[in-house]
Design a protein around this motif. Structure first.
Motif, PDB file in Angstrom:
ATOM      1  N   ILE A 181       9.065  21.925  -0.650  1.00 56.82           N
ATOM      2  CA  ILE A 181       9.477  20.547  -0.325  1.00 56.82           C
ATOM      3  C   ILE A 181       8.324  19.557  -0.505  1.00 56.82           C
ATOM      4  N   GLY A 182       7.234  20.044  -1.114  1.00 58.23           N
ATOM      5  CA  GLY A 182       6.023  19.244  -1.210  1.00 58.23           C
ATOM      6  C   GLY A 182       6.188  17.908  -1.907  1.00 58.23           C
ATOM      7  N   VAL A 183       7.093  17.817  -2.877  1.00 53.79           N
ATOM      8  CA  VAL A 183       7.286  16.566  -3.601  1.00 53.79           C
ATOM      9  C   VAL A 183       7.670  15.452  -2.638  1.00 53.79           C
ATOM     10  N   VAL A 184       8.623  15.747  -1.741  1.00 53.25           N
ATOM     11  CA  VAL A 184       9.081  14.748  -0.771  1.00 53.25           C
ATOM     12  C   VAL A 184       8.093  14.619   0.375  1.00 53.25           C
ATOM     13  N   GLN A 185       7.703  15.766   0.945  1.00 52.05           N
ATOM     14  CA  GLN A 185       6.805  15.764   2.113  1.00 52.05           C
ATOM     15  C   GLN A 185       5.502  15.041   1.833  1.00 52.05           C
ATOM     16  N   ASP A 186       4.867  15.371   0.708  1.00 49.92           N
ATOM     17  CA  ASP A 186       3.561  14.795   0.416  1.00 49.92           C
ATOM     18  C   ASP A 186       3.645  13.303   0.103  1.00 49.92           C
ATOM     19  N   SER A 187       4.749  12.894  -0.534  1.00 54.38           N
ATOM     20  CA  SER A 187       4.926  11.476  -0.870  1.00 54.38           C
ATOM     21  C   SER A 187       5.019  10.625   0.400  1.00 54.38           C
ATOM     22  N   PHE A 188       5.899  11.022   1.325  1.00 52.55           N
ATOM     23  CA  PHE A 188       6.060  10.267   2.574  1.00 52.55           C
ATOM     24  C   PHE A 188       4.799  10.361   3.445  1.00 52.55           C
ATOM     25  N   GLU A 189       4.188  11.550   3.460  1.00 51.58           N
ATOM     26  CA  GLU A 189       2.989  11.740   4.271  1.00 51.58           C
ATOM     27  C   GLU A 189       1.865  10.816   3.805  1.00 51.58           C
ATOM     28  N   THR A 190       1.623  10.774   2.494  1.00 51.17           N
ATOM     29  CA  THR A 190       0.551   9.923   1.969  1.00 51.17           C
ATOM     30  C   THR A 190       0.857   8.451   2.176  1.00 51.17           C
ATOM     31  N   ALA A 191       2.118   8.066   1.998  1.00 49.56           N
ATOM     32  CA  ALA A 191       2.498   6.661   2.200  1.00 49.56           C
ATOM     33  C   ALA A 191       2.224   6.223   3.636  1.00 49.56           C
ATOM     34  N   LEU A 192       2.572   7.086   4.610  1.00 46.99           N
ATOM     35  CA  LEU A 192       2.327   6.764   6.021  1.00 46.99           C
ATOM     36  C   LEU A 192       0.828   6.715   6.310  1.00 46.99           C
ATOM     37  N   ASN A 193       0.111   7.752   5.869  1.00 46.91           N
ATOM     38  CA  ASN A 193      -1.326   7.813   6.132  1.00 46.91           C
ATOM     39  C   ASN A 193      -2.062   6.607   5.561  1.00 46.91           C
ATOM     40  N   SER A 194      -1.840   6.360   4.279  1.00 44.43           N
ATOM     41  CA  SER A 194      -2.647   5.367   3.581  1.00 44.43           C
ATOM     42  C   SER A 194      -2.300   3.929   3.973  1.00 44.43           C
ATOM     43  N   SER A 195      -1.011   3.642   4.132  1.00 43.74           N
ATOM     44  CA  SER A 195      -0.631   2.275   4.492  1.00 43.74           C
ATOM     45  C   SER A 195      -1.145   1.904   5.883  1.00 43.74           C
ATOM     46  N   SER A 196      -1.236   2.889   6.784  1.00 40.84           N
ATOM     47  CA  SER A 196      -1.721   2.582   8.134  1.00 40.84           C
ATOM     48  C   SER A 196      -3.234   2.394   8.177  1.00 40.84           C
ATOM     49  N   ASP A 197      -3.952   2.830   7.132  1.00 38.48           N
ATOM     50  CA  ASP A 197      -5.390   2.538   7.063  1.00 38.48           C
ATOM     51  C   ASP A 197      -5.604   1.029   7.041  1.00 38.48           C
ATOM     52  N   ALA A 198      -4.881   0.357   6.134  1.00 33.23           N
ATOM     53  CA  ALA A 198      -4.992  -1.101   6.027  1.00 33.23           C
ATOM     54  C   ALA A 198      -4.381  -1.785   7.252  1.00 33.23           C
ATOM     55  N   LEU A 199      -3.267  -1.222   7.737  1.00 33.16           N
ATOM     56  CA  LEU A 199      -2.576  -1.811   8.886  1.00 33.16           C
ATOM     57  C   LEU A 199      -3.485  -1.875  10.112  1.00 33.16           C
TER      58      LEU A 199
ATOM     59  N   SER B 120       0.823  -1.210   0.000  1.00 23.71           N
ATOM     60  CA  SER B 120       0.000   0.000   0.000  1.00 23.71           C
ATOM     61  C   SER B 120       0.860   1.263   0.000  1.00 23.71           C
ATOM     62  N   GLY B 121       1.899   1.276   0.857  1.00 19.98           N
ATOM     63  CA  GLY B 121       2.722   2.475   1.005  1.00 19.98           C
ATOM     64  C   GLY B 121       3.462   2.872  -0.261  1.00 19.98           C
ATOM     65  N   ILE B 122       3.972   1.893  -1.003  1.00 18.04           N
ATOM     66  CA  ILE B 122       4.737   2.201  -2.224  1.00 18.04           C
ATOM     67  C   ILE B 122       3.846   2.897  -3.250  1.00 18.04           C
ATOM     68  N   THR B 123       2.655   2.349  -3.458  1.00 18.52           N
ATOM     69  CA  THR B 123       1.733   2.965  -4.421  1.00 18.52           C
ATOM     70  C   THR B 123       1.322   4.360  -3.959  1.00 18.52           C
ATOM     71  N   ALA B 124       1.009   4.503  -2.674  1.00 22.05           N
ATOM     72  CA  ALA B 124       0.604   5.809  -2.138  1.00 22.05           C
ATOM     73  C   ALA B 124       1.733   6.827  -2.256  1.00 22.05           C
ATOM     74  N   PHE B 125       2.975   6.372  -2.090  1.00 21.18           N
ATOM     75  CA  PHE B 125       4.137   7.264  -2.177  1.00 21.18           C
ATOM     76  C   PHE B 125       4.195   7.948  -3.534  1.00 21.18           C
ATOM     77  N   PHE B 126       3.908   7.198  -4.582  1.00 22.99           N
ATOM     78  CA  PHE B 126       4.047   7.754  -5.926  1.00 22.99           C
ATOM     79  C   PHE B 126       2.781   8.428  -6.439  1.00 22.99           C
ATOM     80  N   THR B 127       1.611   7.963  -6.014  1.00 24.11           N
ATOM     81  CA  THR B 127       0.381   8.635  -6.458  1.00 24.11           C
ATOM     82  C   THR B 127       0.129   9.900  -5.644  1.00 24.11           C
ATOM     83  N   ARG B 128       0.612   9.919  -4.387  1.00 23.51           N
ATOM     84  CA  ARG B 128       0.432  11.054  -3.479  1.00 23.51           C
ATOM     85  C   ARG B 128      -1.049  11.412  -3.332  1.00 23.51           C
ATOM     86  N   SER B 129      -1.883  10.389  -3.278  1.00 28.61           N
ATOM     87  CA  SER B 129      -3.319  10.616  -3.134  1.00 28.61           C
ATOM     88  C   SER B 129      -3.937   9.493  -2.309  1.00 28.61           C
ATOM     89  N   SER B 130      -4.445   9.840  -1.143  1.00 28.71           N
ATOM     90  CA  SER B 130      -5.121   8.843  -0.312  1.00 28.71           C
ATOM     91  C   SER B 130      -6.370   8.313  -1.004  1.00 28.71           C
TER      92      SER B 130
END
Length: 405
Positions: A370-388, A251-261
């Motif tokens: 810094i949005g490219v990096v910030q938003d990628s990591f932020e979305t990966a953390l947010n979205s992967s923990s939904d399933a977790l 989940s996190g890898i896909t969210a990292f690159f799409t940057r969209s929950s």
């Protein structure tokens, strides 16, 4: 060609996505002028965003209308896990900002956006999303509104005949199949996203903010790899890392690159199905998590606010720091109700320290850089923990009943 496609499909999706990342980097470095490759990324994200609203509507309606009285759904436990994780993320970000104080070279660049004036505005925005017109909610991917209508319609259809309920189930299964087809194109889509990110943004613009990025990313990684596993362990009482790493990988890898929950909702649904979770639960918890489970946003709000505080030389006591952590968590949960997400909630947090809106909006400008990096990591953390946390709640209940292996 047919044999090649069959062999390609036999490779696990995660490995195919990794190959897409590699090819995206290679193409960006060798043929940066081939702008047509970026279309693949845009098409993939658009397809996920297009299918997500109708998927949520039908899945939730079908799950609630077919729900058997007395069945366990674990929603309360999941909501607690979402809240605890988001609050702890804010605490970690504030603590890290004390240990590694950062001062900013403030910039302009955020004058065209309007932040909320207070926490009441954030909550009011969320309430109005709940009562949004259902057609408008689907068109604008307002998942709070979609959830509200799908829950109400599902409850209203609890007494419908079996034929109607079967029709809803078949419709949700059909949309789920479309999702599976879309996800098969993830390697090509991510290749396009990687190509676009490298060729358009590069890394040079981020070097001036290296220390800020390190603190932000460090807090998010610590939350994902230390705090969340601890929360999972306290609930299931067994090694949490297989589940944590699977969530990050699938989940996190896909969210990292799409940057969209929102775009990652179908991906999380597929992961929950793969984990064998109860459909009645994840049909509600995943879209709900995409709107309120915002640990990454809490980290962004806290870190950038503390950077502004250190830049201006403001002294912060323990009580104020704790209030900031709480405010960041509550604001982050309402981030989906504000255009611009977590960055536009920074002025709200800055107001706690009496920082003027003009300076706060300059901090938002830094966030955009810094949005490219910030938003990628932020979305990966947010979205992967939904399933977790959805999986954690169900496994914890099974442990309590003695059914967890």
């Amino acid at each position: 060609m047919r044999i090649a496609l069959q062999k390609w499909n036999q490779i696990s999706l995660v490995k195919r996505i990794f190959l897409g990342i590699v090819f995206g980097v290679i193409l960006a470095l060798t043929v940066p002028g081939a702008s047509g490759i970026t279309i693949l990324g845009s098409l993939f994200v658009s397809a996920l965003k297009a299918v997500a609203p109708i998927l949520v509507l039908l899945l939730v309606m079908a799950a609630i209308s077919n729900h058997k009285q007395g069945s366990q759904t674990n929603i309360k436990r999941i909501l607690v896990l979402y809240g605890v994780s988001t609050f702890l993320a804010g605490v970690i970000a504030v603590g890290a900002s004390f240990i590694f104080p950062i001062q900013l070279s403030l910039v302009t660049g955020a004058q065209d956006v309007t932040p909320p004036e207070g926490i009441v505005d954030v909550l009011k925005s969320l309430l109005f999303q709940v009562v949004d017109n259902p057609v408008n909610a689907l068109i604008n991917a307002n998942f709070i509104g979609i959830l509200a209508w799908s829950i109400l319609l599902g409850l209203a259809l609890r007494n419908a005949n079996d034929h109607m309920k079967s029709l809803l189930t078949q419709a949700s299964d059909a949309i789920s199949q479309i999702v599976k087809w879309v996800i098969q194109f993830a390697p090509l889509g991510i290749m396009g996203l990687i190509f676009d990110s490298i060729t358009s943004s590069g890394l040079s613009s981020l070097l001036d903010y290296g220390s800020l990025i390190l603190v932000l990313v460090g807090c998010m990684l610590f939350t994902a790899l230390a705090v969340n596993p601890l929360i999972v362990y306290l609930n299931i009482r067994k090694n949490p890392y297989p589940l944590v790493l699977q969530s990050l990988k699938e989940s996190g890898i896909t969210a990292f690159f799409t940057r969209s929950s929102a775009a990652n909702i179908p991906v999380n649904m597929r992961l929950c199905e793969k984990l064998g979770l109860d459909k009645d639960t994840y049909a509600v918890s995943i879209p709900l998590g995409a709107t309120i489970n915002m640990a990454g946003a809490a980290i962004t709000i806290s870190t950038l606010t503390m950077a502004a505080v250190h830049t201006l030389g403001i002294q912060v006591d323990f009580g104020t720091a704790l209030i900031l952590s709480i405010l960041s968590a509550v604001s982050a949960m309402g981030a989906s109700g504000v255009a611009g997400g977590s960055l536009l909630l920074i002025p709200l947090a800055c107001s706690l320290f009496g920082i003027s809106n003009d300076i706060a909006m300059q901090v938002v400008g830094v966030g955009f850089i810094i949005g490219v990096v910030q938003d990628s990591f932020e979305t990966a953390l947010n979205s992967s923990s939904d399933a977790l946390f959805t999986a954690t709640a169900e496994f914890a209940n099974k442990r309590k009943e003695g059914k967890l292996a």
